[in-house]
Write a protein that holds these residues in place. Structure first.
Motif, PDB file in Angstrom:
ATOM      1  N   LYS A 109      36.725  49.623  35.205  1.00 42.90           N
ATOM      2  CA  LYS A 109      35.329  49.923  34.846  1.00 42.90           C
ATOM      3  C   LYS A 109      35.130  50.295  33.378  1.00 42.90           C
ATOM      4  O   LYS A 109      34.037  50.137  32.855  1.00 42.90           O
ATOM      5  N   ASP A 110      36.182  50.742  32.697  1.00 39.25           N
ATOM      6  CA  ASP A 110      36.053  51.113  31.283  1.00 39.25           C
ATOM      7  C   ASP A 110      36.411  49.977  30.328  1.00 39.25           C
ATOM      8  O   ASP A 110      36.365  50.153  29.112  1.00 39.25           O
ATOM      9  N   GLU A 111      36.769  48.815  30.867  1.00 44.24           N
ATOM     10  CA  GLU A 111      37.142  47.690  30.007  1.00 44.24           C
ATOM     11  C   GLU A 111      35.903  46.893  29.597  1.00 44.24           C
ATOM     12  O   GLU A 111      34.904  46.863  30.314  1.00 44.24           O
ATOM     13  N   GLN A 112      36.011  46.240  28.445  1.00 47.43           N
ATOM     14  CA  GLN A 112      34.880  45.477  27.922  1.00 47.43           C
ATOM     15  C   GLN A 112      34.616  44.210  28.740  1.00 47.43           C
ATOM     16  O   GLN A 112      33.486  43.911  29.095  1.00 47.43           O
ATOM     17  N   GLU A 113      35.680  43.450  29.026  1.00 48.59           N
ATOM     18  CA  GLU A 113      35.547  42.222  29.815  1.00 48.59           C
ATOM     19  C   GLU A 113      36.791  42.033  30.658  1.00 48.59           C
ATOM     20  O   GLU A 113      37.902  42.254  30.190  1.00 48.59           O
ATOM     21  N   VAL A 114      36.585  41.645  31.912  1.00 47.38           N
ATOM     22  CA  VAL A 114      37.693  41.309  32.810  1.00 47.38           C
ATOM     23  C   VAL A 114      37.425  39.920  33.371  1.00 47.38           C
ATOM     24  O   VAL A 114      36.279  39.460  33.423  1.00 47.38           O
ATOM     25  N   PHE A 115      38.510  39.260  33.781  1.00 50.26           N
ATOM     26  CA  PHE A 115      38.407  37.888  34.270  1.00 50.26           C
ATOM     27  C   PHE A 115      38.886  37.802  35.715  1.00 50.26           C
ATOM     28  O   PHE A 115      39.981  38.259  36.035  1.00 50.26           O
ATOM     29  N   VAL A 116      38.064  37.204  36.548  1.00 51.19           N
ATOM     30  CA  VAL A 116      38.452  36.887  37.917  1.00 51.19           C
ATOM     31  C   VAL A 116      38.944  35.445  37.879  1.00 51.19           C
ATOM     32  O   VAL A 116      38.213  34.546  37.446  1.00 51.19           O
ATOM     33  N   ILE A 117      40.208  35.229  38.291  1.00 49.37           N
ATOM     34  CA  ILE A 117      40.824  33.913  38.103  1.00 49.37           C
ATOM     35  C   ILE A 117      41.121  33.192  39.424  1.00 49.37           C
ATOM     36  O   ILE A 117      41.797  32.170  39.410  1.00 49.37           O
ATOM     37  N   GLY A 118      40.616  33.689  40.529  1.00 49.98           N
ATOM     38  CA  GLY A 118      40.779  32.960  41.789  1.00 49.98           C
ATOM     39  C   GLY A 118      41.507  33.749  42.849  1.00 49.98           C
ATOM     40  O   GLY A 118      41.884  34.892  42.626  1.00 49.98           O
ATOM     41  N   GLY A 119      41.690  33.114  43.961  1.00 59.26           N
ATOM     42  CA  GLY A 119      41.258  31.788  44.365  1.00 59.26           C
ATOM     43  C   GLY A 119      39.850  31.767  44.931  1.00 59.26           C
ATOM     44  O   GLY A 119      39.020  32.630  44.672  1.00 59.26           O
ATOM     45  N   GLY A 120      39.618  30.746  45.768  1.00 61.21           N
ATOM     46  CA  GLY A 120      38.291  30.471  46.286  1.00 61.21           C
ATOM     47  C   GLY A 120      37.617  31.663  46.933  1.00 61.21           C
ATOM     48  O   GLY A 120      36.438  31.949  46.666  1.00 61.21           O
ATOM     49  N   GLU A 121      38.318  32.378  47.774  1.00 66.36           N
ATOM     50  CA  GLU A 121      37.734  33.517  48.481  1.00 66.36           C
ATOM     51  C   GLU A 121      37.409  34.652  47.516  1.00 66.36           C
ATOM     52  O   GLU A 121      36.366  35.301  47.630  1.00 66.36           O
TER      53      GLU A 121
END
Length: 162
Positions: free
Chosen positions: A89-101
């Motif tokens: 929650k304190d990070e500037q940007e995070v990436f969700v990289i998968g999978g489909g669900e």
């Protein structure tokens, strides 16, 4: 915090089959690396298991229902997407990289989508979720022709939520 979904999906939203990617696109890998390096990446267990080892210069959060799941040092296991989001929650940007669900669960919370659209259709068992384009603005579009290194043409699309 900005939550960004980053994915490569075919025209029919195919992501992969039998825990494998369906294409090899070096320029898309470069794009993925440039975007996600020095950020946290959030993924499901099956996606994590497709890597020979954790990706360099990224913090890995792996979501699994398995209570005794073991990951290498530097990786974190959680049991729900909400737990992953609490950790970052304190990070500037995070990436969700998968999978489909995981993409499907994360889509309502996403602020941005980095979608590489592979211009082909594939037989698959994992798919990127449909999303309502009326809720998103296409900010950037970068077309790549098929060539000797890229068997399929593709377009890198950057969307932001309205």
């Amino acid at each position: 915090m900005t939550i960004t979904l980053i994915a490569a999906a075919a025209e029919n939203n195919a992501l992969g089959k039998d825990n494998k990617l369906l294409w090899h696109l070096p320029d898309d890998f470069k794009h993925f690396k440039a975007k996600t390096s020095h950020h946290t990446i959030i993924m499901g267990r099956k996606t994590f298991e497709t890597f020979p080892k954790p990706l360099p210069n990224r913090k890995h959060i792996v979501i699994t229902r398995q209570l005794d799941y073991v990951v290498p040092e530097g990786c974190v296991v959680v049991h729900a997407l909400s737990e992953a989001f609490d950790l970052v929650k304190d990070e500037q940007e995070v990436f969700v990289i998968g999978g489909g669900e995981i993409y499907k669960q994360a889509l309502p919370f996403a602020h941005k989508i980095e979608l590489t659209r592979v211009h082909h259709t594939f037989d698959a068992d994992a798919f990127f979720p449909e999303f309502n384009q009326d809720l998103w603005v296409l900010e950037k579009e970068e077309y790549h022709e098929k060539d000797e290194k890229h068997f399929y043409a593709f377009t890198i699309l950057t969307y932001t939520k309205k």
